[in-house]
Design a protein around this motif. Structure first.
Motif, PDB file in Angstrom:
ATOM      1  N   GLU A   1       3.703   1.202   8.080  1.00 14.55           N
ATOM      2  CA  GLU A   1       2.614   0.309   8.474  1.00 14.55           C
ATOM      3  C   GLU A   1       1.296   0.755   7.834  1.00 14.55           C
ATOM      4  O   GLU A   1       0.518  -0.072   7.341  1.00 14.55           O
ATOM      5  N   ARG A   2       1.041   2.061   7.817  1.00 15.46           N
ATOM      6  CA  ARG A   2      -0.187   2.572   7.193  1.00 15.46           C
ATOM      7  C   ARG A   2      -0.184   2.308   5.680  1.00 15.46           C
ATOM      8  O   ARG A   2      -1.211   1.949   5.108  1.00 15.46           O
TER       9      ARG A   2
ATOM     10  N   ARG B   1       1.373  -0.125   4.183  1.00 13.98           N
ATOM     11  CA  ARG B   1       1.168  -1.566   3.993  1.00 13.98           C
ATOM     12  C   ARG B   1      -0.310  -1.919   4.144  1.00 13.98           C
ATOM     13  O   ARG B   1      -0.863  -2.704   3.347  1.00 13.98           O
ATOM     14  N   GLN B   2      -0.974  -1.344   5.150  1.00 16.28           N
ATOM     15  CA  GLN B   2      -2.401  -1.602   5.347  1.00 16.28           C
ATOM     16  C   GLN B   2      -3.222  -1.108   4.160  1.00 16.28           C
ATOM     17  O   GLN B   2      -4.159  -1.787   3.717  1.00 16.28           O
ATOM     18  N   THR B   3      -2.855   0.085   3.651  1.00 18.56           N
ATOM     19  CA  THR B   3      -3.566   0.619   2.486  1.00 18.56           C
ATOM     20  C   THR B   3      -3.368  -0.268   1.270  1.00 18.56           C
ATOM     21  O   THR B   3      -4.315  -0.541   0.507  1.00 18.56           O
ATOM     22  N   SER B   4      -2.129  -0.750   1.074  1.00 21.67           N
ATOM     23  CA  SER B   4      -1.846  -1.622  -0.065  1.00 21.67           C
ATOM     24  C   SER B   4      -2.617  -2.937   0.042  1.00 21.67           C
ATOM     25  O   SER B   4      -3.192  -3.414  -0.945  1.00 21.67           O
ATOM     26  N   GLU B   5      -2.636  -3.526   1.244  1.00 21.95           N
ATOM     27  CA  GLU B   5      -3.360  -4.769   1.431  1.00 21.95           C
ATOM     28  C   GLU B   5      -4.857  -4.572   1.215  1.00 21.95           C
ATOM     29  O   GLU B   5      -5.531  -5.420   0.611  1.00 21.95           O
ATOM     30  N   SER B   6      -5.383  -3.449   1.710  1.00 23.29           N
ATOM     31  CA  SER B   6      -6.807  -3.163   1.520  1.00 23.29           C
ATOM     32  C   SER B   6      -7.136  -2.980   0.043  1.00 23.29           C
ATOM     33  O   SER B   6      -8.152  -3.493  -0.451  1.00 23.29           O
ATOM     34  N   THR B   7      -6.257  -2.266  -0.678  1.00 28.70           N
ATOM     35  CA  THR B   7      -6.481  -2.053  -2.114  1.00 28.70           C
ATOM     36  C   THR B   7      -6.415  -3.374  -2.878  1.00 28.70           C
ATOM     37  O   THR B   7      -7.249  -3.644  -3.753  1.00 28.70           O
TER      38      THR B   7
ATOM     39  N   SER C   1      -7.025  -6.320  -1.718  1.00 30.67           N
ATOM     40  CA  SER C   1      -8.204  -7.112  -1.373  1.00 30.67           C
ATOM     41  C   SER C   1      -9.430  -6.639  -2.157  1.00 30.67           C
ATOM     42  O   SER C   1     -10.204  -7.454  -2.674  1.00 30.67           O
TER      43      SER C   1
ATOM     44  N   TYR D   1       5.592   3.989  11.417  1.00 27.87           N
ATOM     45  CA  TYR D   1       4.141   4.202  11.437  1.00 27.87           C
ATOM     46  C   TYR D   1       3.616   4.447  10.027  1.00 27.87           C
ATOM     47  O   TYR D   1       2.599   3.875   9.621  1.00 27.87           O
TER      48      TYR D   1
END
Length: 221
Positions: A176-177, A179-185, A187, A173
């Motif tokens: 996954e969070r 990874r989402q933060t890294s992808e958002s940053t 972007s 978990y």
């Protein structure tokens, strides 16, 4: 063969981490109504038990004595969504417990109530927090369910395996969070770079037109 060795090492490392972080004991000093908070990372559906004891400072002896019954301890616990899951006033010595329903950082805060016995003195608080299977009273379970020593040991091992599974799920978990933060940053950085490029090109185009108009007005071109 290498994969098996790696899996075994990972499993034992995870067990060691769980054993280390599943229980800790400490003491701290607080003044009247001072709040002391601790952050505990807990997987979902995990039992957390805390035991505490307060000792009041005695200026006559220069040490700490057992606290007066007039001193109470307020315990407040918030989940990762900042929702209060426990808020209760206990006596000078007590035990609190809760079960997590959301994985993540749980904030455990303690502060004393105002009391004429306290009168602005210093208070020492001994705190012991246990998480997961370490918070379970197996001796009480053995007496209630009339379990033999072997059955009790099997029960403990099953609880440890369940706790390891919860810890693994919690690590997934967190991954996954992250990874989402890294992808958002990434972007946001990309769009910010594109925005800067558009602004620079627009400014360059405007400057070129402005200079062209200036030279034409001065009949230099």
């Amino acid at each position: 063969m290498c994969h098996r060795v790696f899996d075994c090492l990972f499993l034992w490392t995870l067990i060691a981490i769980i054993c280390i972080k599943s229980s800790f004991a400490l003491y701290f000093h607080i003044s009247e109504t001072e709040r002391k908070c601790f952050i505990e990372e807990v997987p979902d559906e995990t039992l957390v038990v805390g035991n505490y004891k307060c000792q009041l400072f005695d200026p006559n002896t220069g040490g700490f004595m057992p606290s007066s019954p007039g001193i109470g301890m307020h315990v407040e616990i918030r989940d990762p969504e900042d929702k209060i899951i426990l808020s209760k006033v206990y006596s000078h010595e007590g035990r609190f417990s809760f079960t997590s329903h959301t994985p993540g950082e749980h904030v455990i805060c303690l502060y004393s109530n105002s009391s004429r016995w306290f009168s602005g003195g210093q208070l020492r608080v001994h705190l012991d927090i246990q998480v997961g299977e370490h918070a379970i009273d197996y001796q009480n379970i053995a007496q209630k369910e009339k379990l033999s020593e072997l059955q009790l040991r099997v029960r403990q091992l099953l609880d440890q395996v369940e706790q390891i599974t919860k810890e693994q799920n919690y690590q997934r978990y967190r991954e996954e969070r992250f990874r989402q933060t890294s992808e958002s940053t990434n972007s946001r950085v990309l769009w910010w770079s594109l925005g800067q490029t558009v602004i620079l090109l627009s400014m360059g185009f405007w400057q070129m037109r402005h200079l062209k108009g200036f030279f034409e007005a001065k009949k230099l071109v």
